[in-house]
Design a protein around this motif. Structure first.
Motif, short mmCIF file in Angstrom:
data_model
loop_
_atom_site.label_atom_id
_atom_site.label_comp_id
_atom_site.label_asym_id
_atom_site.label_seq_id
_atom_site.Cartn_x
_atom_site.Cartn_y
_atom_site.Cartn_z
N ARG A 72 0.79 -1.24 0.00
CA ARG A 72 0.00 0.00 0.00
C ARG A 72 0.82 1.28 0.00
O ARG A 72 0.29 2.37 0.21
CB ARG A 72 -0.97 0.01 1.18
CG ARG A 72 -2.17 -0.88 0.89
CD ARG A 72 -3.28 -0.64 1.85
NE ARG A 72 -3.20 -1.58 2.96
CZ ARG A 72 -3.85 -1.44 4.10
NH1 ARG A 72 -4.62 -0.41 4.30
NH2 ARG A 72 -3.75 -2.33 5.03
N LEU A 107 -4.11 3.19 -12.00
CA LEU A 107 -5.37 3.55 -11.34
C LEU A 107 -6.15 4.51 -12.22
O LEU A 107 -5.88 5.71 -12.23
CB LEU A 107 -5.10 4.24 -9.99
CG LEU A 107 -4.37 3.45 -8.90
CD1 LEU A 107 -4.50 4.18 -7.58
CD2 LEU A 107 -4.91 2.04 -8.76
N PHE A 113 -12.33 -1.46 -8.82
CA PHE A 113 -11.48 -1.11 -7.68
C PHE A 113 -10.77 -2.37 -7.15
O PHE A 113 -9.65 -2.31 -6.69
CB PHE A 113 -12.34 -0.52 -6.55
CG PHE A 113 -12.56 0.96 -6.69
CD1 PHE A 113 -11.52 1.85 -6.48
CD2 PHE A 113 -13.81 1.47 -7.02
CE1 PHE A 113 -11.73 3.22 -6.60
CE2 PHE A 113 -14.02 2.84 -7.15
CZ PHE A 113 -12.98 3.71 -6.94
N GLN A 116 -7.50 -3.23 -8.78
CA GLN A 116 -6.49 -2.22 -8.44
C GLN A 116 -6.05 -2.37 -6.98
O GLN A 116 -4.86 -2.27 -6.67
CB GLN A 116 -7.06 -0.83 -8.72
CG GLN A 116 -7.34 -0.62 -10.21
CD GLN A 116 -8.05 0.69 -10.53
OE1 GLN A 116 -8.62 1.34 -9.67
NE2 GLN A 116 -8.03 1.08 -11.78
N ASP A 117 -7.01 -2.64 -6.08
CA ASP A 117 -6.69 -2.84 -4.66
C ASP A 117 -5.72 -4.00 -4.46
O ASP A 117 -4.78 -3.92 -3.67
CB ASP A 117 -7.97 -3.13 -3.84
CG ASP A 117 -8.83 -1.88 -3.66
OD1 ASP A 117 -8.30 -0.77 -3.86
OD2 ASP A 117 -10.01 -2.03 -3.30
N ARG A 133 -9.22 9.22 -9.48
CA ARG A 133 -9.20 7.81 -9.06
C ARG A 133 -8.19 7.60 -7.92
O ARG A 133 -8.43 6.83 -7.01
CB ARG A 133 -8.88 6.94 -10.28
CG ARG A 133 -8.91 5.42 -10.09
CD ARG A 133 -10.10 4.84 -9.35
NE ARG A 133 -11.32 4.65 -10.08
CZ ARG A 133 -11.78 3.47 -10.49
NH1 ARG A 133 -11.12 2.37 -10.29
NH2 ARG A 133 -12.94 3.40 -11.10
N HIS A 137 -9.10 6.07 -4.06
CA HIS A 137 -8.40 4.98 -3.36
C HIS A 137 -7.88 5.46 -2.00
O HIS A 137 -7.96 4.76 -1.00
CB HIS A 137 -7.23 4.46 -4.20
CG HIS A 137 -7.64 3.47 -5.24
ND1 HIS A 137 -7.75 2.12 -5.00
CD2 HIS A 137 -7.98 3.64 -6.54
CE1 HIS A 137 -8.13 1.50 -6.11
NE2 HIS A 137 -8.28 2.40 -7.06
N ARG A 140 -10.59 5.77 0.56
CA ARG A 140 -11.09 4.47 1.01
C ARG A 140 -10.07 3.78 1.91
O ARG A 140 -10.26 2.64 2.32
CB ARG A 140 -11.42 3.58 -0.20
CG ARG A 140 -12.67 4.06 -0.96
CD ARG A 140 -12.79 3.46 -2.34
NE ARG A 140 -12.90 2.02 -2.30
CZ ARG A 140 -11.99 1.16 -2.79
NH1 ARG A 140 -10.90 1.63 -3.35
NH2 ARG A 140 -12.16 -0.13 -2.71
N LYS A 142 -7.05 2.77 1.15
CA LYS A 142 -6.35 1.68 0.47
C LYS A 142 -4.93 2.03 0.08
O LYS A 142 -4.21 1.22 -0.48
CB LYS A 142 -7.12 1.29 -0.81
CG LYS A 142 -8.50 0.73 -0.56
CD LYS A 142 -8.43 -0.61 0.12
CE LYS A 142 -9.78 -1.24 0.35
NZ LYS A 142 -9.67 -2.48 1.11
#
Length: 211
Positions: A72, A107, A113, A116-117, A133, A137, A140, A142
């Motif tokens: 991350r 992204l 999503f 991508q996550d 975008r 993320h 959220r 992420k």
């Protein structure tokens, strides 16, 4: 006549450039790449079609060749105004980093999503994104931008016309102030000048006329 082999790039990158058949860097590559390899911030004023994408992808790949990504926490970030441009930058990375084990995530809208996550969770060396975008993320939970070593803003003037400047400023503030910034725009509107004055540190200015 300058050659790519004069630019002190990693040998694996030079081999990839040779495979594509390029020998001589364009004027913007010749000026921007050495400055970027020294760790300097670069302000490139250049149109599409001058070879500017390689002028930031090549030094980024070189700088990222050592080290590993953490979950991350991308190690570098490229912001593009449109999905098409982001996809083009991603292709450039694939071409020039093919001999290195670098990971990337794209992204952009229109892709789930979840996919991508999954990539971000594994950790990516290169994150290529459209501003909206990327912020989705981030909000959220992420994504962390505290590990970004190199940040690129591509086609900043188009970002301005599309209303992305507040997003860009917000993203800059989420990255470490020690990051290296490579900033490209075809024109220098007052708003863009203000951003470069705020977020770039003693940049080398490279101005190239359309070929």
């Amino acid at each position: 006549m300058a050659l790519f082999s004069d630019l002190k790039l990693n040998l694996k990158i030079l081999n990839a450039i040779e495979d594509v058949g390029y020998k001589e860097p364009t004027p913007i590559q010749l000026q921007a790449i050495p400055a970027a390899l020294e760790g300097r911030d670069v302000l490139g004023i250049a149109q599409t079609g001058t070879g500017k994408t390689a002028s930031f992808t090549l030094p980024m790949i070189h700088l990222l060749a050592r080290g590993r990504a953490r979950a991350r926490m991308p190690r570098s970030l490229v912001l593009c105004p449109t999905r098409e441009l982001a996809a083009q930058v991603a292709e450039n990375f694939d071409t020039y980093a093919k001999n290195l084990k670098l990971t990337k995530a794209l992204l952009i809208g229109g892709v789930s999503f979840k996919e991508q996550d999954t990539l971000i969770d594994k950790g990516v060396d290169v994150l290529i994104a459209t501003p909206g975008r990327l912020i989705d993320h981030f909000e959220r939970g992420k994504l962390l931008l505290t590990g970004v070593q190199v940040m690129v803003v591509d086609e900043a003037d188009r970002m301005l016309y599309m209303g992305f400047i507040p997003d860009i400023e917000r993203i800059f503030k989420l990255t470490p102030f020690t990051r290296q910034t490579l900033f490209f725009s075809a024109t220098m509107a007052p708003e863009i000048e203000r951003i470069t004055n705020t977020f770039l540190s003693a940049p080398i200015r490279v101005e190239i006329a359309r070929q």
